[in-house]
Design a protein around this motif. Sequence first.
Motif, mmCIF file in Angstrom:
data_model
loop_
_atom_site.group_PDB
_atom_site.id
_atom_site.type_symbol
_atom_site.label_atom_id
_atom_site.label_comp_id
_atom_site.label_asym_id
_atom_site.label_seq_id
_atom_site.Cartn_x
_atom_site.Cartn_y
_atom_site.Cartn_z
ATOM 1 N N MET A 155 -57.724 -35.516 85.346
ATOM 2 C CA MET A 155 -56.627 -34.549 85.207
ATOM 3 C C MET A 155 -55.857 -34.798 83.923
ATOM 4 O O MET A 155 -55.459 -35.932 83.648
ATOM 5 C CB MET A 155 -55.715 -34.697 86.426
ATOM 6 N N ALA A 156 -55.693 -33.759 83.131
ATOM 7 C CA ALA A 156 -55.057 -33.930 81.825
ATOM 8 C C ALA A 156 -54.109 -32.781 81.522
ATOM 9 O O ALA A 156 -54.422 -31.627 81.790
ATOM 10 C CB ALA A 156 -56.126 -34.040 80.737
ATOM 11 N N ARG A 157 -52.950 -33.119 80.988
ATOM 12 C CA ARG A 157 -51.965 -32.099 80.596
ATOM 13 C C ARG A 157 -51.322 -32.449 79.263
ATOM 14 O O ARG A 157 -51.076 -33.614 78.964
ATOM 15 C CB ARG A 157 -50.847 -32.014 81.645
ATOM 16 N N SER A 158 -51.018 -31.407 78.494
ATOM 17 C CA SER A 158 -50.274 -31.573 77.245
ATOM 18 C C SER A 158 -48.804 -31.277 77.520
ATOM 19 O O SER A 158 -48.492 -30.331 78.240
ATOM 20 C CB SER A 158 -50.761 -30.582 76.193
ATOM 21 N N VAL A 159 -47.943 -32.073 76.913
ATOM 22 C CA VAL A 159 -46.509 -31.923 77.133
ATOM 23 C C VAL A 159 -45.809 -32.046 75.787
ATOM 24 O O VAL A 159 -46.160 -32.923 75.002
ATOM 25 C CB VAL A 159 -46.010 -33.038 78.094
ATOM 26 N N PRO A 160 -44.841 -31.176 75.494
ATOM 27 C CA PRO A 160 -44.123 -31.322 74.225
ATOM 28 C C PRO A 160 -43.364 -32.645 74.182
ATOM 29 O O PRO A 160 -42.635 -32.985 75.103
ATOM 30 C CB PRO A 160 -43.168 -30.123 74.193
ATOM 31 N N LEU A 161 -43.574 -33.359 73.092
ATOM 32 C CA LEU A 161 -43.069 -34.729 72.991
ATOM 33 C C LEU A 161 -41.548 -34.794 73.080
ATOM 34 O O LEU A 161 -40.982 -35.595 73.810
ATOM 35 C CB LEU A 161 -43.537 -35.315 71.658
ATOM 36 N N GLN A 162 -40.891 -33.912 72.323
ATOM 37 C CA GLN A 162 -39.444 -33.990 72.228
ATOM 38 C C GLN A 162 -38.778 -33.809 73.594
ATOM 39 O O GLN A 162 -37.876 -34.547 73.964
ATOM 40 C CB GLN A 162 -38.951 -32.927 71.264
ATOM 41 N N GLU A 163 -39.263 -32.800 74.333
ATOM 42 C CA GLU A 163 -38.655 -32.532 75.635
ATOM 43 C C GLU A 163 -38.933 -33.640 76.633
ATOM 44 O O GLU A 163 -38.108 -33.958 77.480
ATOM 45 C CB GLU A 163 -39.175 -31.207 76.196
ATOM 46 N N ALA A 164 -40.140 -34.205 76.529
ATOM 47 C CA ALA A 164 -40.527 -35.199 77.532
ATOM 48 C C ALA A 164 -39.948 -36.568 77.225
ATOM 49 O O ALA A 164 -39.656 -37.351 78.121
ATOM 50 C CB ALA A 164 -42.044 -35.285 77.608
ATOM 51 N N LEU A 165 -39.774 -36.826 75.934
ATOM 52 C CA LEU A 165 -39.517 -38.197 75.532
ATOM 53 C C LEU A 165 -38.192 -38.770 76.023
ATOM 54 O O LEU A 165 -38.100 -39.945 76.342
ATOM 55 C CB LEU A 165 -39.587 -38.301 74.007
ATOM 56 N N THR A 166 -37.169 -37.932 76.116
ATOM 57 C CA THR A 166 -35.871 -38.478 76.504
ATOM 58 C C THR A 166 -35.881 -39.025 77.928
ATOM 59 O O THR A 166 -35.165 -39.956 78.229
ATOM 60 C CB THR A 166 -34.778 -37.398 76.393
ATOM 61 N N GLU A 167 -36.699 -38.442 78.786
ATOM 62 C CA GLU A 167 -36.589 -38.818 80.190
ATOM 63 C C GLU A 167 -37.869 -39.317 80.837
ATOM 64 O O GLU A 167 -37.833 -39.839 81.946
ATOM 65 C CB GLU A 167 -36.052 -37.623 80.992
ATOM 66 N N ALA A 168 -39.017 -39.117 80.173
ATOM 67 C CA ALA A 168 -40.284 -39.463 80.838
ATOM 68 C C ALA A 168 -40.359 -40.953 81.148
ATOM 69 O O ALA A 168 -39.971 -41.798 80.349
ATOM 70 C CB ALA A 168 -41.459 -39.052 79.967
ATOM 71 N N ILE A 169 -40.869 -41.237 82.328
ATOM 72 C CA ILE A 169 -41.014 -42.618 82.793
ATOM 73 C C ILE A 169 -42.485 -42.860 83.114
ATOM 74 O O ILE A 169 -43.139 -41.994 83.712
ATOM 75 C CB ILE A 169 -40.195 -42.847 84.092
#
Lengths: 418, 203
Positions: free
Chosen positions: A207-221
């Motif tokens: 399973m693979a997904r692309s995510v915009p870095l800027q939006e994800a980076l502040t909160e992704a864990i």
Amino acid sequence: MSEGKEYLKEIRLLVRWLAVTVAIFLALAVGLVIYQHTSNHVVEPDFDSKITVDPSKVQGKPSSEVGYRSKFDSPKRIATYATASRTPLEDLQGTITPSDLHFERHHAGIPEINPEQHELLIHGLVEKPIRLKLSDLKKYPSVSRICFIECSGNFRYGKREMTPGEVCGLTSQSEWTGVLLSTILRDLGVKPEAKWLLAEGADGALMARSVPLQEALTEAIIAYGQNGEAIRPQQGYPMRLVIPGFEGNTQIKWLRRIEVTDKPVMTREETSKYTEKVKDGKIRMFSLVMDARSIITYPAYPKKIEKGWQELRGIAWSGRGKVAKVLVSTDNGKTWKEAHLQGPVLEKAHTAFKFMWNWDGKPTRVLSKAIDETGYVQPTYNQLVRARESKAGYHFNPVVGWDIEKTGEVYLADVEGI
Amino acid sequence: MTKHGAVYFVIGIALILLICCDAADKVEPSAGRRQGETDWSDGLVTYQETWPDKFGIGRHADKSFIAKWDIDVRPDGKGLPDGEGSAKNGAVIYRQKCASCHGANGYEGPEDKLVTDSTGSNTIGNYWPYATTIFDYVRRSMPFNAPGSLTDQEVYDITAYLLYLNGIIKEEYKITATTLPQIEMPAKKRYISDDRRGGPEVR
């Protein structure tokens, strides 16, 4: 002779009285037994008995390594397919979903992963690509955060006999513990052209997904803990991505690779799936954030209520921040009143709401509507259909309600009529 | 007059008391609390200031290791291996390894329809925006019961066959790392990016 007659008469009278007394006694005894069998009152024995079960008069079970649920109250996930199961929202207390009742969605079953043989590769547009084991992840500074994870395909309807979990039980809440993705990327040095990241799982579907870095980076864990213990295999053991507020599918479980890129990969899950038809024949992609939503979990099918005061309960949530308000209507939308929110109200988290209601016994419909801190108001089904010119699809978060019948029975309201 | 005065006095006192009590009851729970005290990130910045510049955790990933794992294929062709696929060869592999679940013609099921039919269900032909996604997905996840079992050659051939079945390429058109990214999928022009922004508008 007359004396003998008198005597006989007296005896007959005595016998009659005796018979009556015995009959009354019998009736009383039978009545008492019936009462004790039909009423749910706890019997307080005043004598030693091996028959009456009184927990205060016997030794209980010994302690154990792992606890268990009471057999009298043991909620179960609602299994819909081999690849998905739902959280029974109506059976939960508070806002944390017990880990073993967290909804499941997988595309190739649940892999069994030995953390000793598992690595996370982070590469792409970084100065220093690395391989991390679970034990490495745990060395970074850790964070814990309570938030919901919701599948964006989380709306079912079509019959009256549906429970809250059946309607939208593809949402669950946990306290996730792990390391912020930004903490790791800071160490690796992100190149300036980096705009996206691809996250990939180690399951049979990769399973693979692309995510915009800027939006994800502040909160992704990158999480390894869930509600105080290791993440369950169904939730991505040994590690998964958690991106608070984003649709569940992006929060890759069994995470094995993160590639920092300049463009999205356009995997099947962000093109063929997890896109929705919107107006003018368009198809919307990368609809990542979960919009505000709410559902009344009590009263709800299959419960039955009685006339009088009740606490109407439910949960509300928004992927864009905090729930600002929940409005409740007990008169089929004629009037709306503000529900009480259980604090602390957390960002991107299931928030419990309550509303004290005196049901007069007349048939009615109860509804709830969430409003988040951006001012977004949870739309009705008809508003969504009008805005998108589409009757279904991902990110369908309409107001739902319950019809209360005269008998106190509760059924899912026809969503098209709200 | 004095009688009325007393009544007003009592009412006045009662009102003041009421307002006072009310005010006391209504002390905002957040008053006297630092703003955002309930947020997950409270104090994080201060904590981060105590962190070292580098943690240096984990092992360096070298090129050959990355090459083995880096399997994704992008619309611009990045990630495609060398090779050439033909629909003719793809038809043979499809019949053996795919038809049981996707149907002899790609739309009979029981699983997802891959080829457009009269029902208008979403398929590669009418819904997929990029042809490269076929290669990426089939190599990644299919066949469902044996994921990762196909060779790159097989994936190329199947990709060509699925494009041919959907009427996007001619049977003899060769699919390569150069030609696959050039294929314009019919649905591509329908795609827009997320236009929801929060706020009152329903989209």
